[in-house]
Scaffold this motif. Sequence first.
Motif, PDB file in Angstrom:
ATOM      1  N   ALA A 182     -14.658  17.895  -7.067  1.00  0.00           N
ATOM      2  CA  ALA A 182     -13.456  16.876  -6.544  1.00  0.00           C
ATOM      3  C   ALA A 182     -12.624  17.784  -7.195  1.00  0.00           C
ATOM      4  O   ALA A 182     -12.436  17.934  -8.019  1.00  0.00           O
ATOM      5  N   GLU A 183     -11.176  17.996  -6.083  1.00  0.00           N
ATOM      6  CA  GLU A 183     -10.606  18.650  -6.008  1.00  0.00           C
ATOM      7  C   GLU A 183      -8.972  16.996  -5.924  1.00  0.00           C
ATOM      8  O   GLU A 183      -9.387  16.549  -4.756  1.00  0.00           O
ATOM      9  N   ILE A 184      -8.155  17.130  -7.118  1.00  0.00           N
ATOM     10  CA  ILE A 184      -6.973  15.558  -7.052  1.00  0.00           C
ATOM     11  C   ILE A 184      -5.965  16.451  -6.857  1.00  0.00           C
ATOM     12  O   ILE A 184      -5.607  17.551  -7.652  1.00  0.00           O
ATOM     13  N   ARG A 185      -5.212  16.291  -5.402  1.00  0.00           N
ATOM     14  CA  ARG A 185      -3.746  16.700  -6.066  1.00  0.00           C
ATOM     15  C   ARG A 185      -3.075  15.763  -6.345  1.00  0.00           C
ATOM     16  O   ARG A 185      -2.952  14.260  -5.097  1.00  0.00           O
ATOM     17  N   HIS A 186      -1.890  15.610  -6.465  1.00  0.00           N
ATOM     18  CA  HIS A 186      -1.167  13.833  -6.737  1.00  0.00           C
ATOM     19  C   HIS A 186      -0.020  14.515  -7.146  1.00  0.00           C
ATOM     20  O   HIS A 186       0.791  15.699  -8.801  1.00  0.00           O
ATOM     21  N   GLY A 187       1.344  14.550  -7.096  1.00  0.00           N
ATOM     22  CA  GLY A 187       3.023  14.846  -7.458  1.00  0.00           C
ATOM     23  C   GLY A 187       2.914  16.311  -6.902  1.00  0.00           C
ATOM     24  O   GLY A 187       2.347  16.265  -6.708  1.00  0.00           O
ATOM     25  N   ALA A 188       3.392  16.687  -8.341  1.00  0.00           N
ATOM     26  CA  ALA A 188       3.119  18.472  -8.328  1.00  0.00           C
ATOM     27  C   ALA A 188       2.048  18.951  -8.344  1.00  0.00           C
ATOM     28  O   ALA A 188       1.899  19.997  -9.277  1.00  0.00           O
ATOM     29  N   GLY A 189       1.151  17.913  -9.097  1.00  0.00           N
ATOM     30  CA  GLY A 189      -0.357  18.075  -9.827  1.00  0.00           C
ATOM     31  C   GLY A 189      -0.918  18.911  -8.925  1.00  0.00           C
ATOM     32  O   GLY A 189      -1.047  17.793  -7.698  1.00  0.00           O
ATOM     33  N   LEU A 190      -1.664  19.455  -9.447  1.00  0.00           N
ATOM     34  CA  LEU A 190      -3.293  19.588  -8.550  1.00  0.00           C
ATOM     35  C   LEU A 190      -4.184  20.162 -10.508  1.00  0.00           C
ATOM     36  O   LEU A 190      -3.755  20.797 -11.216  1.00  0.00           O
ATOM     37  N   PHE A 191      -5.762  19.567  -9.606  1.00  0.00           N
ATOM     38  CA  PHE A 191      -6.533  19.194 -10.620  1.00  0.00           C
ATOM     39  C   PHE A 191      -7.651  19.609  -9.825  1.00  0.00           C
ATOM     40  O   PHE A 191      -8.047  19.671  -8.739  1.00  0.00           O
ATOM     41  N   TRP A 192      -8.570  20.143 -10.674  1.00  0.00           N
ATOM     42  CA  TRP A 192      -9.648  20.640  -9.783  1.00  0.00           C
ATOM     43  C   TRP A 192     -10.931  19.802 -11.172  1.00  0.00           C
ATOM     44  O   TRP A 192     -11.023  20.576 -12.593  1.00  0.00           O
ATOM     45  N   GLY A 193     -12.120  19.248 -11.370  1.00  0.00           N
ATOM     46  CA  GLY A 193     -13.002  18.567 -12.297  1.00  0.00           C
ATOM     47  C   GLY A 193     -14.805  18.931 -11.768  1.00  0.00           C
ATOM     48  O   GLY A 193     -14.583  17.871  -9.974  1.00  0.00           O
ATOM     49  N   VAL A 194     -15.338  18.302 -12.812  1.00  0.00           N
ATOM     50  CA  VAL A 194     -16.621  17.715 -12.248  1.00  0.00           C
ATOM     51  C   VAL A 194     -17.211  17.055 -14.109  1.00  0.00           C
ATOM     52  O   VAL A 194     -16.133  16.327 -13.903  1.00  0.00           O
ATOM     53  N   GLN A 195     -17.697  16.208 -13.065  1.00  0.00           N
ATOM     54  CA  GLN A 195     -18.281  15.773 -13.485  1.00  0.00           C
ATOM     55  C   GLN A 195     -19.662  15.521 -14.738  1.00  0.00           C
ATOM     56  O   GLN A 195     -19.610  14.630 -15.763  1.00  0.00           O
ATOM     57  N   TYR A 196     -20.004  17.057 -14.454  1.00  0.00           N
ATOM     58  CA  TYR A 196     -20.841  17.613 -16.004  1.00  0.00           C
ATOM     59  C   TYR A 196     -20.137  17.756 -16.817  1.00  0.00           C
ATOM     60  O   TYR A 196     -19.023  18.552 -16.518  1.00  0.00           O
ATOM     61  N   HIS A 197     -21.218  18.849 -18.070  1.00  0.00           N
ATOM     62  CA  HIS A 197     -19.970  20.094 -18.770  1.00  0.00           C
ATOM     63  C   HIS A 197     -20.435  20.867 -18.350  1.00  0.00           C
ATOM     64  O   HIS A 197     -21.148  21.734 -19.581  1.00  0.00           O
ATOM     65  N   PRO A 198     -19.299  22.035 -17.976  1.00  0.00           N
ATOM     66  CA  PRO A 198     -19.839  22.789 -17.838  1.00  0.00           C
ATOM     67  C   PRO A 198     -19.216  23.665 -19.224  1.00  0.00           C
ATOM     68  O   PRO A 198     -19.576  25.209 -19.474  1.00  0.00           O
ATOM     69  N   GLU A 199     -18.875  23.374 -20.403  1.00  0.00           N
ATOM     70  CA  GLU A 199     -18.576  23.607 -21.440  1.00  0.00           C
ATOM     71  C   GLU A 199     -19.470  23.319 -22.781  1.00  0.00           C
ATOM     72  O   GLU A 199     -19.054  24.092 -24.071  1.00  0.00           O
ATOM     73  N   ILE A 200     -20.334  22.920 -22.753  1.00  0.00           N
ATOM     74  CA  ILE A 200     -21.270  22.686 -23.581  1.00  0.00           C
ATOM     75  C   ILE A 200     -22.612  23.412 -23.722  1.00  0.00           C
ATOM     76  O   ILE A 200     -22.945  24.071 -22.554  1.00  0.00           O
ATOM     77  N   SER A 201     -23.051  23.903 -24.966  1.00  0.00           N
ATOM     78  CA  SER A 201     -24.374  24.552 -24.662  1.00  0.00           C
ATOM     79  C   SER A 201     -25.598  23.743 -25.008  1.00  0.00           C
ATOM     80  O   SER A 201     -25.369  22.342 -24.970  1.00  0.00           O
ATOM     81  N   LEU A 202     -26.579  24.172 -24.523  1.00  0.00           N
ATOM     82  CA  LEU A 202     -27.834  23.307 -24.522  1.00  0.00           C
ATOM     83  C   LEU A 202     -27.879  22.235 -26.370  1.00  0.00           C
ATOM     84  O   LEU A 202     -28.961  21.890 -25.927  1.00  0.00           O
ATOM     85  N   ALA A 203     -27.725  23.555 -27.640  1.00  0.00           N
ATOM     86  CA  ALA A 203     -27.536  22.740 -28.696  1.00  0.00           C
ATOM     87  C   ALA A 203     -26.513  21.595 -29.005  1.00  0.00           C
ATOM     88  O   ALA A 203     -26.941  20.176 -29.053  1.00  0.00           O
ATOM     89  N   GLU A 204     -25.348  21.367 -28.272  1.00  0.00           N
ATOM     90  CA  GLU A 204     -24.814  20.121 -27.950  1.00  0.00           C
ATOM     91  C   GLU A 204     -25.379  18.968 -27.179  1.00  0.00           C
ATOM     92  O   GLU A 204     -25.558  17.657 -27.137  1.00  0.00           O
ATOM     93  N   VAL A 205     -26.027  19.869 -26.277  1.00  0.00           N
ATOM     94  CA  VAL A 205     -26.811  18.870 -24.908  1.00  0.00           C
ATOM     95  C   VAL A 205     -27.689  17.099 -26.235  1.00  0.00           C
ATOM     96  O   VAL A 205     -28.123  16.521 -25.843  1.00  0.00           O
ATOM     97  N   ALA A 206     -28.872  17.801 -26.632  1.00  0.00           N
ATOM     98  CA  ALA A 206     -29.517  18.225 -27.401  1.00  0.00           C
ATOM     99  C   ALA A 206     -28.840  16.857 -28.435  1.00  0.00           C
ATOM    100  O   ALA A 206     -29.684  16.109 -28.706  1.00  0.00           O
ATOM    101  N   GLY A 207     -27.518  17.257 -29.485  1.00  0.00           N
ATOM    102  CA  GLY A 207     -27.533  16.265 -30.050  1.00  0.00           C
ATOM    103  C   GLY A 207     -26.714  15.113 -28.801  1.00  0.00           C
ATOM    104  O   GLY A 207     -26.960  14.374 -29.876  1.00  0.00           O
ATOM    105  N   ALA A 208     -26.010  15.078 -28.041  1.00  0.00           N
ATOM    106  CA  ALA A 208     -25.418  13.753 -27.316  1.00  0.00           C
ATOM    107  C   ALA A 208     -27.378  13.584 -27.252  1.00  0.00           C
ATOM    108  O   ALA A 208     -27.545  12.018 -27.316  1.00  0.00           O
ATOM    109  N   LEU A 209     -28.062  13.343 -26.754  1.00  0.00           N
ATOM    110  CA  LEU A 209     -29.869  13.338 -26.704  1.00  0.00           C
ATOM    111  C   LEU A 209     -29.647  12.408 -28.233  1.00  0.00           C
ATOM    112  O   LEU A 209     -30.779  11.293 -27.991  1.00  0.00           O
ATOM    113  N   ARG A 210     -30.041  12.886 -29.118  1.00  0.00           N
ATOM    114  CA  ARG A 210     -29.906  12.263 -30.792  1.00  0.00           C
ATOM    115  C   ARG A 210     -29.116  10.838 -30.779  1.00  0.00           C
ATOM    116  O   ARG A 210     -29.405  10.287 -31.299  1.00  0.00           O
ATOM    117  N   ARG A 211     -27.635  11.634 -30.245  1.00  0.00           N
ATOM    118  CA  ARG A 211     -26.547  10.226 -30.373  1.00  0.00           C
ATOM    119  C   ARG A 211     -26.831   8.914 -30.179  1.00  0.00           C
ATOM    120  O   ARG A 211     -26.701   7.976 -30.513  1.00  0.00           O
TER     121      ARG A 211
END
Length: 285
Positions: A182-211
């Motif tokens: 989604a794109e969110i405009r509020h006040g003077a600001g502009l936010f772009w965001g996603v519900q998923y995780h483009p920043e994490i590696s597959l190793a971090e996915v594996a760690g999350a599953l184990r946790r």
Amino acid sequence: MRFLVAESEPRQAREARRESVGRSSGETYLKVLEALVPGARCTRVKPADAGAELPSGEALAGYDAVFLTGSPLHLYQETPETRREVGFMQAVFASGTPSFGSCAGLQLATVAAGGRVRPGARGREAGFARRITPTDSGAGHPLLRGRPSPYDAPAVHTDEVEALPPGAVLLAANRLTRVQAAEIRHGAGLFWGVQYHPEISLAEVAGALRRQADDLIQDGLARSGEDVETYAAQVEALHREPDRRDLAWRLGLDEEVTDVRRRTAELRNFIEHLVGPTRSERGRG
């Protein structure tokens, strides 16, 4: 460029993640941003923590972008941590500094701008969000530039956006989660965001599953801890050898997830299409 990474995890979750995969969510963002923009000056803050502040003499408007990480906090619960998080995000909007968030970062921007978050109506997304499909607005939006329709992405969440704030634009969805981008405009600001995780590696996915193994079993996504470990081990093996077609086939993944450049598309698009032009307008080009 000067980037501010707002680590949304509370202290206990931060330490658990660090023990599992070697980095907190904020430290993951720092590593990825430094790879995407060599020479960028990155600062990490922890707005969920009591007494957390920007470095002395700094202001939100002095940064070129703010990045909001994932978090296990539930924003429909009124706690000191969630109040501090929402207050921080409202200040980001007021500063006019472009912002990007993944997972809880999207939820935080939603609540700060007047929208609502709830427990996932169709349950958790664990490991990967499947068949994410851009909306008509999302298909032409620069945040999703280069993404096919549909695509998969790393995802680990139990909560979701129930209602976007007024004026927000829905950019992508899938069967399980109505608001995937989604794109969110509020006040003077502009936010772009996603519900998923483009920043994490597959190793971090594996760690999350184990946790989250016990929760995955309780939710019926796995029959046993051995099932979780088998799946996590395959994901981790694909992290080590991303060209292994047999593992990608077994996990139902393609280059949108296994190729790091494609996996991080939204971060690169945000920096290129929103941060860069905004920086130039501010006279920092």
